[in-house]
Design an enzyme around this catalytic site. Structure first.
Site, PDB file in Angstrom:
ATOM      1  N   ASP A  46     117.726  44.756  66.468  1.00  0.00           N
ATOM      2  CA  ASP A  46     118.767  44.831  65.448  1.00  0.00           C
ATOM      3  C   ASP A  46     118.661  43.628  64.512  1.00  0.00           C
ATOM      4  O   ASP A  46     118.772  42.482  64.949  1.00  0.00           O
ATOM      5  CB  ASP A  46     120.149  44.858  66.116  1.00  0.00           C
ATOM      6  CG  ASP A  46     121.259  45.004  65.094  1.00  0.00           C
ATOM      7  OD1 ASP A  46     121.538  46.148  64.693  1.00  0.00           O
ATOM      8  OD2 ASP A  46     121.834  43.976  64.688  1.00  0.00           O
ATOM      9  N   TYR A  51     120.939  37.605  58.046  1.00  0.00           N
ATOM     10  CA  TYR A  51     120.624  36.718  59.175  1.00  0.00           C
ATOM     11  C   TYR A  51     119.561  35.685  58.784  1.00  0.00           C
ATOM     12  O   TYR A  51     119.413  34.670  59.468  1.00  0.00           O
ATOM     13  CB  TYR A  51     120.145  37.508  60.388  1.00  0.00           C
ATOM     14  CG  TYR A  51     121.141  38.505  60.939  1.00  0.00           C
ATOM     15  CD1 TYR A  51     122.486  38.507  60.547  1.00  0.00           C
ATOM     16  CD2 TYR A  51     120.739  39.469  61.870  1.00  0.00           C
ATOM     17  CE1 TYR A  51     123.383  39.439  61.048  1.00  0.00           C
ATOM     18  CE2 TYR A  51     121.638  40.402  62.378  1.00  0.00           C
ATOM     19  CZ  TYR A  51     122.952  40.383  61.965  1.00  0.00           C
ATOM     20  OH  TYR A  51     123.830  41.315  62.466  1.00  0.00           O
ATOM     21  N   LYS A  80     120.354  45.875  57.694  1.00  0.00           N
ATOM     22  CA  LYS A  80     121.676  46.094  57.083  1.00  0.00           C
ATOM     23  C   LYS A  80     121.704  45.601  55.641  1.00  0.00           C
ATOM     24  O   LYS A  80     121.128  44.556  55.327  1.00  0.00           O
ATOM     25  CB  LYS A  80     122.758  45.370  57.894  1.00  0.00           C
ATOM     26  CG  LYS A  80     122.742  45.703  59.376  1.00  0.00           C
ATOM     27  CD  LYS A  80     123.821  44.958  60.140  1.00  0.00           C
ATOM     28  CE  LYS A  80     123.609  45.093  61.642  1.00  0.00           C
ATOM     29  NZ  LYS A  80     122.568  44.163  62.150  1.00  0.00           N
ATOM     30  N   HIS A 113     126.560  46.685  55.870  1.00  0.00           N
ATOM     31  CA  HIS A 113     126.954  45.649  56.832  1.00  0.00           C
ATOM     32  C   HIS A 113     128.472  45.475  56.922  1.00  0.00           C
ATOM     33  O   HIS A 113     129.022  45.270  58.001  1.00  0.00           O
ATOM     34  CB  HIS A 113     126.295  44.324  56.430  1.00  0.00           C
ATOM     35  CG  HIS A 113     126.080  43.382  57.561  1.00  0.00           C
ATOM     36  ND1 HIS A 113     125.034  42.487  57.619  1.00  0.00           N
ATOM     37  CD2 HIS A 113     126.785  43.177  58.695  1.00  0.00           C
ATOM     38  CE1 HIS A 113     125.104  41.784  58.743  1.00  0.00           C
ATOM     39  NE2 HIS A 113     126.169  42.174  59.402  1.00  0.00           N
TER      40      HIS A 113
END
Length: 321
Positions: A46, A51, A80, A113
């Site tokens: 994931d 990130y 996302k 997201h």
């Protein structure tokens, strides 16, 4: 090596019920974590643009494909769409940027997201004014969703879904005029401290799989330090007792609880021994009594609140569920 069970999506695709989360996985460590995970049997990774580590995750994925450990089709990769890319003309370029970072031609699942859009074209993931208030955008996630559908049609992602959407937002999306592809999953915070039963039940009733992020309760949350009455999950006596009964760790019984609630769990770790330990949850089953003991810990504690977007009309946590 036993294969991880899968859950079927409403669009006919399927996803492994267990995966590796990469939120908060530091650069310089995440590549080795992903390699270790794939080596011990993980097939679901994931990721997300925000990130900031997709490039390194992609290098690890491709190294494991190149050395013959796995084929691309063996893996299930999620990414996302970040909040600054909700405007329709930005959706596909953002998706392509993630694909480029990951070194892949497609992902298996692409999610919105958050339902909240942030100001576009600033070059910042968290655009803010002089007083450090986040700059919101008024883009409607329904307009974003139409572009998400085109990503499926162009083969850039196999399935599409949402993350951090409440029941009202999901209902509104499902009732959208001209809807071509319903969301296959809602990725939400779910742990013994945040059972989220009503939203899980709602999603299931609408044909959405629930993916549980922070399934181990976000032990690094500042509240555990600031509030002396607040124990981390790993310090709960009732969990210690359940873990001892099965000869397992607290993390293993909590993850097993998540699996037996029919949620997909994606624990994050960069420690190879923990990555392997987390994976060893398919050789035992909790009794209903022990499931109830774990469920009794619910305190509706939301570790990931994202207060800074709470002024948006699309902030998801004003609704009951």
């Amino acid at each position: 090596m036993a294969a991880v069970p899968v859950v079927n999506f409403s669009d006919g695709k399927s996803m492994p019920v267990f995966g590796l989360g990469t939120w908060k996985s530091p650069k310089g460590e995440v590549a080795e974590a992903v390699k270790a995970a794939i080596d011990c049997g993980y097939r679901h990774i994931d990721c997300a643009w925000v990130y900031g580590n997709e490039e390194e995750v992609g290098q690890a994925i491709n190294a494991k494909i190149d050395d013959g450990t796995v084929k691309r089709e063996d893996l299930f990769i999620t990414s996302k769409l970040w909040n600054t890319f909700h405007r329709p003309d930005l959706v596909e370029p953002a998706m392509k940027e993630s694909l480029e970072r990951l070194g892949l031609s497609y992902v298996d699942l692409y999610l919105i997201h958050w339902p909240v859009a942030l100001k576009e074209d600033t070059g910042e993931a968290f655009p803010q004014d002089a007083e450090r208030k986040l700059l919101l955008s008024d883009v409607d996630y329904l307009d974003t969703w139409k572009e998400m559908e085109s990503l499926v049609e162009k083969g850039l992602t196999r399935s599409i879904g949402v993350s951090n959407f409440n029941s009202e937002q999901i209902q509104r999306l499902l009732q959208m005029e001209g809807l071509k592809y319903a969301p296959v999953t809602n990725q939400i915070e779910t742990s013994p401290y945040m059972a989220n039963d009503k939203l899980i039940s709602f999603c299931r009733g609408k044909g959405l799989v629930v993916t549980a992020y922070s399934p181990l309760g976000s032990a690094d949350n500042p509240q555990f330090k600031s509030d002396p009455s607040f124990r981390r999950l790993f310090d709960e006596p009732s969990l210690e007792a359940v873990a001892k009964k099965y000869g397992k760790s607290i993390a293993q019984v909590v993850l097993r609880w998540g699996i037996q609630r029919n949620t997909v769990v994606i624990p994050k770790s960069v420690t190879p021994s923990r990555i392997q330990e987390n994976f060893q949850i398919f050789d035992f089953e909790l009794t209903q009594e022990d499931m109830d003991v774990i469920s009794a810990l619910n305190r509706n504690f939301r570790a990931c609140v994202f207060h800074r977007i709470s002024l948006s009309k699309y902030f998801p946590f004003h609704a009951e569920f």
